[in-house]
Scaffold this motif. Sequence first.
Motif, PDB file in Angstrom:
ATOM      1  N   LYS A 266       0.818  -1.211   0.000  1.00  0.00           N
ATOM      2  CA  LYS A 266       0.000   0.000   0.000  1.00  0.00           C
ATOM      3  C   LYS A 266       0.856   1.268   0.000  1.00  0.00           C
ATOM      4  CE  LYS A 266      -3.725   2.584   0.767  1.00  0.00           C
ATOM      5  NZ  LYS A 266      -4.744   2.825  -0.293  1.00  0.00           N
ATOM      6  N   SER A 267       2.046   1.184   0.558  1.00  0.00           N
ATOM      7  CA  SER A 267       2.926   2.355   0.589  1.00  0.00           C
ATOM      8  C   SER A 267       3.380   2.760  -0.809  1.00  0.00           C
ATOM      9  CB  SER A 267       4.143   2.086   1.471  1.00  0.00           C
ATOM     10  OG  SER A 267       4.968   1.062   0.917  1.00  0.00           O
ATOM     11  N   GLU A 268       3.162   1.883  -1.812  1.00  0.00           N
ATOM     12  CA  GLU A 268       3.590   2.162  -3.181  1.00  0.00           C
ATOM     13  C   GLU A 268       2.444   2.217  -4.186  1.00  0.00           C
ATOM     14  OE1 GLU A 268       6.603   2.968  -3.816  1.00  0.00           O
ATOM     15  OE2 GLU A 268       7.630   2.307  -1.977  1.00  0.00           O
ATOM     16  N   THR A 269       1.256   1.731  -3.795  1.00  0.00           N
ATOM     17  CA  THR A 269       0.137   1.705  -4.747  1.00  0.00           C
ATOM     18  C   THR A 269      -1.196   1.654  -4.011  1.00  0.00           C
ATOM     19  OG1 THR A 269      -0.811   0.561  -6.658  1.00  0.00           O
ATOM     20  CG2 THR A 269       0.140  -0.829  -4.927  1.00  0.00           C
ATOM     21  N   ASP A 270      -2.221   2.159  -4.660  1.00  0.00           N
ATOM     22  CA  ASP A 270      -3.577   2.054  -4.116  1.00  0.00           C
ATOM     23  C   ASP A 270      -4.290   0.792  -4.595  1.00  0.00           C
ATOM     24  OD1 ASP A 270      -3.484   4.435  -2.674  1.00  0.00           O
ATOM     25  OD2 ASP A 270      -4.129   5.638  -4.393  1.00  0.00           O
ATOM     26  N   TYR A 271      -3.651   0.022  -5.474  1.00  0.00           N
ATOM     27  CA  TYR A 271      -4.304  -1.164  -6.044  1.00  0.00           C
ATOM     28  C   TYR A 271      -4.060  -2.384  -5.167  1.00  0.00           C
ATOM     29  CZ  TYR A 271      -4.525   2.012  -9.993  1.00  0.00           C
ATOM     30  OH  TYR A 271      -4.756   3.112 -10.793  1.00  0.00           O
ATOM     31  N   VAL A 272      -4.528  -2.284  -3.918  1.00  0.00           N
ATOM     32  CA  VAL A 272      -4.345  -3.345  -2.936  1.00  0.00           C
ATOM     33  C   VAL A 272      -5.477  -3.269  -1.920  1.00  0.00           C
ATOM     34  CG1 VAL A 272      -2.813  -1.874  -1.539  1.00  0.00           C
ATOM     35  CG2 VAL A 272      -2.732  -4.365  -1.259  1.00  0.00           C
ATOM     36  N   THR A 273      -5.895  -4.438  -1.436  1.00  0.00           N
ATOM     37  CA  THR A 273      -6.929  -4.530  -0.409  1.00  0.00           C
ATOM     38  C   THR A 273      -6.344  -5.199   0.840  1.00  0.00           C
ATOM     39  OG1 THR A 273      -7.717  -6.682  -1.191  1.00  0.00           O
ATOM     40  CG2 THR A 273      -8.720  -4.726  -2.172  1.00  0.00           C
ATOM     41  N   ASP A 274      -7.172  -5.393   1.851  1.00  0.00           N
ATOM     42  CA  ASP A 274      -6.781  -6.100   3.072  1.00  0.00           C
ATOM     43  C   ASP A 274      -5.686  -5.387   3.847  1.00  0.00           C
ATOM     44  OD1 ASP A 274      -8.574  -8.125   2.301  1.00  0.00           O
ATOM     45  OD2 ASP A 274      -7.028  -9.154   1.150  1.00  0.00           O
ATOM     46  N   THR A 275      -5.663  -4.065   3.775  1.00  0.00           N
ATOM     47  CA  THR A 275      -4.700  -3.277   4.535  1.00  0.00           C
ATOM     48  C   THR A 275      -5.281  -2.930   5.907  1.00  0.00           C
ATOM     49  OG1 THR A 275      -5.551  -1.265   3.486  1.00  0.00           O
ATOM     50  CG2 THR A 275      -3.638  -2.315   2.464  1.00  0.00           C
ATOM     51  N   THR A 276      -4.457  -2.374   6.767  1.00  0.00           N
ATOM     52  CA  THR A 276      -4.877  -2.036   8.126  1.00  0.00           C
ATOM     53  C   THR A 276      -6.151  -1.190   8.120  1.00  0.00           C
ATOM     54  OG1 THR A 276      -2.614  -2.116   8.963  1.00  0.00           O
ATOM     55  CG2 THR A 276      -4.204  -0.863  10.255  1.00  0.00           C
ATOM     56  N   GLY A 277      -7.153  -1.632   8.890  1.00  0.00           N
ATOM     57  CA  GLY A 277      -8.401  -0.891   9.008  1.00  0.00           C
ATOM     58  C   GLY A 277      -9.429  -1.205   7.948  1.00  0.00           C
ATOM     59  N   SER A 278      -9.084  -2.012   6.960  1.00  0.00           N
ATOM     60  CA  SER A 278     -10.020  -2.326   5.879  1.00  0.00           C
ATOM     61  C   SER A 278     -10.976  -3.432   6.302  1.00  0.00           C
ATOM     62  CB  SER A 278      -9.264  -2.746   4.617  1.00  0.00           C
ATOM     63  OG  SER A 278      -8.625  -3.995   4.823  1.00  0.00           O
ATOM     64  N   LEU A 279     -12.040  -3.603   5.524  1.00  0.00           N
ATOM     65  CA  LEU A 279     -13.034  -4.630   5.812  1.00  0.00           C
ATOM     66  C   LEU A 279     -12.402  -6.020   5.818  1.00  0.00           C
ATOM     67  CD1 LEU A 279     -16.021  -5.451   6.218  1.00  0.00           C
ATOM     68  CD2 LEU A 279     -16.242  -5.499   3.720  1.00  0.00           C
ATOM     69  N   GLY A 280     -11.613  -6.321   4.812  1.00  0.00           N
ATOM     70  CA  GLY A 280     -11.034  -7.655   4.680  1.00  0.00           C
ATOM     71  C   GLY A 280     -10.029  -7.995   5.758  1.00  0.00           C
TER      72      GLY A 280
ATOM     73  N   SER B 279     -10.256  -6.954   8.969  1.00  0.00           N
ATOM     74  CA  SER B 279     -10.852  -6.769  10.288  1.00  0.00           C
ATOM     75  C   SER B 279     -11.220  -8.111  10.927  1.00  0.00           C
ATOM     76  CB  SER B 279     -12.104  -5.887  10.185  1.00  0.00           C
ATOM     77  OG  SER B 279     -11.783  -4.633   9.609  1.00  0.00           O
ATOM     78  N   GLY B 280     -10.463  -8.517  11.939  1.00  0.00           N
ATOM     79  CA  GLY B 280     -10.813  -9.705  12.719  1.00  0.00           C
ATOM     80  C   GLY B 280     -11.003 -10.972  11.923  1.00  0.00           C
ATOM     81  N   ASP B 281     -10.135 -11.224  10.964  1.00  0.00           N
ATOM     82  CA  ASP B 281     -10.227 -12.440  10.146  1.00  0.00           C
ATOM     83  C   ASP B 281     -11.551 -12.515   9.379  1.00  0.00           C
ATOM     84  OD1 ASP B 281      -7.718 -13.498  10.854  1.00  0.00           O
ATOM     85  OD2 ASP B 281      -8.537 -14.369  12.688  1.00  0.00           O
ATOM     86  N   PHE B 282     -12.122 -11.361   9.037  1.00  0.00           N
ATOM     87  CA  PHE B 282     -13.439 -11.349   8.398  1.00  0.00           C
ATOM     88  C   PHE B 282     -13.432 -12.104   7.079  1.00  0.00           C
ATOM     89  CE2 PHE B 282     -16.841  -9.205   5.876  1.00  0.00           C
ATOM     90  CZ  PHE B 282     -17.916  -9.583   6.668  1.00  0.00           C
ATOM     91  N   THR B 283     -12.380 -11.939   6.287  1.00  0.00           N
ATOM     92  CA  THR B 283     -12.316 -12.624   4.994  1.00  0.00           C
ATOM     93  C   THR B 283     -12.322 -14.140   5.177  1.00  0.00           C
ATOM     94  OG1 THR B 283     -11.140 -10.790   3.948  1.00  0.00           O
ATOM     95  CG2 THR B 283     -10.956 -12.938   2.891  1.00  0.00           C
TER      96      THR B 283
END
Length: 351
Positions: free
Chosen positions: A127-141, A143-147
């Motif tokens: 994420k420090s190099e691109t916005d084309y990423v999910t599951d980063t700190t604070g994201s839905l994926g 959060s608490g092993d939600f995925t």
Amino acid sequence: MDLWQSIAADGFEQVLFIQDRPSGLKAVIAIHDTTLGAALGGCRFMHYDSEEEAVFDALRLAKGMTFKCAVSGLPYGGGKAVVIRPPGRSGEEAAFRALGRIINRLGGLYITGMDLGTTVREMDWIKSETDYVTDTTGSLGASGDFTAKMTAYGVYLGIRASLAKAFGSAELRGRTVAVQGLGKVGYFVCGYLHRKGASLLVSDLNDSLVGRAIKQFNAYAVGKDEIYQQACDVFCPCALGGIINESTVPLLRCRIVAGAANNQLAEQRHGDILHANGILYAPDYVINAGGIIVTAAEIAGRSADEARVQVSGIRRTLNGIYRYAESRGISSSEAADRLTRRRLCSARHQP
């Protein structure tokens, strides 16, 4: 493996071989099909016995992501990143930042996320190099092993749909399920099944996870090679792929194969063999789509509750595949492939 032949035969759009000498990064990004939208697929970080094996894994998983998104009605295509882990080394920030820069240069054609061997930490580095990423700190994926929980929830729903198809009832009480693999998803699957009264047989290379399952779920432990031969209603593979093959199919003593592992069939014909043997197969890219559904929900800014509702649609999708297969006298794996290709073909021919 004839690499070029595999890329051409399966219709891959791009395969990137990546080497970043300063960080030591060696990786493959496979982009299979973007007919429906940007390619989604996690970043896997593993040691492989050969570079060829790593490339094959990326290709196989990327194609599976295309089918998973298409059959789930998501506006995305399929891709996968595989980072080759040197023996004895863990993930290093410089390598994943380098991967992030490569992904950024693709301009949104590929969006990555967590997969086997990666965590929120690696996604934050990307994420420090691109916005084309999910599951980063604070994201839905993240959060608490939600995925993982939603992937397991989809598998649980798929098992119940399969029981209803095979036995006329979705009731789990009195049923025996053999679960192969007690990683996050497999362990959560056990939890869902145990709460509904299923008897569990479990197998994993990690003895401590097996011990936990015995205590928490009153499970019975079996050896990694014996799990295939257990008399059970459902064999639930939740480890690595390719486990339904020439050697294992004759050993199975189940009525249903339904689990979370990707690419369970070593070859497509093994789905037909299961069908011929009277074993109902829940196509893996249908039943384990909960994770990618969560990813799509995260990108769209939807809530956890909305994502859960979408995941519950897996049961409906699977029932539709079973009806289609029965009406045409074909295996469920063939039915799923036909319906998926139909959606992709229709999208390609839209003006």
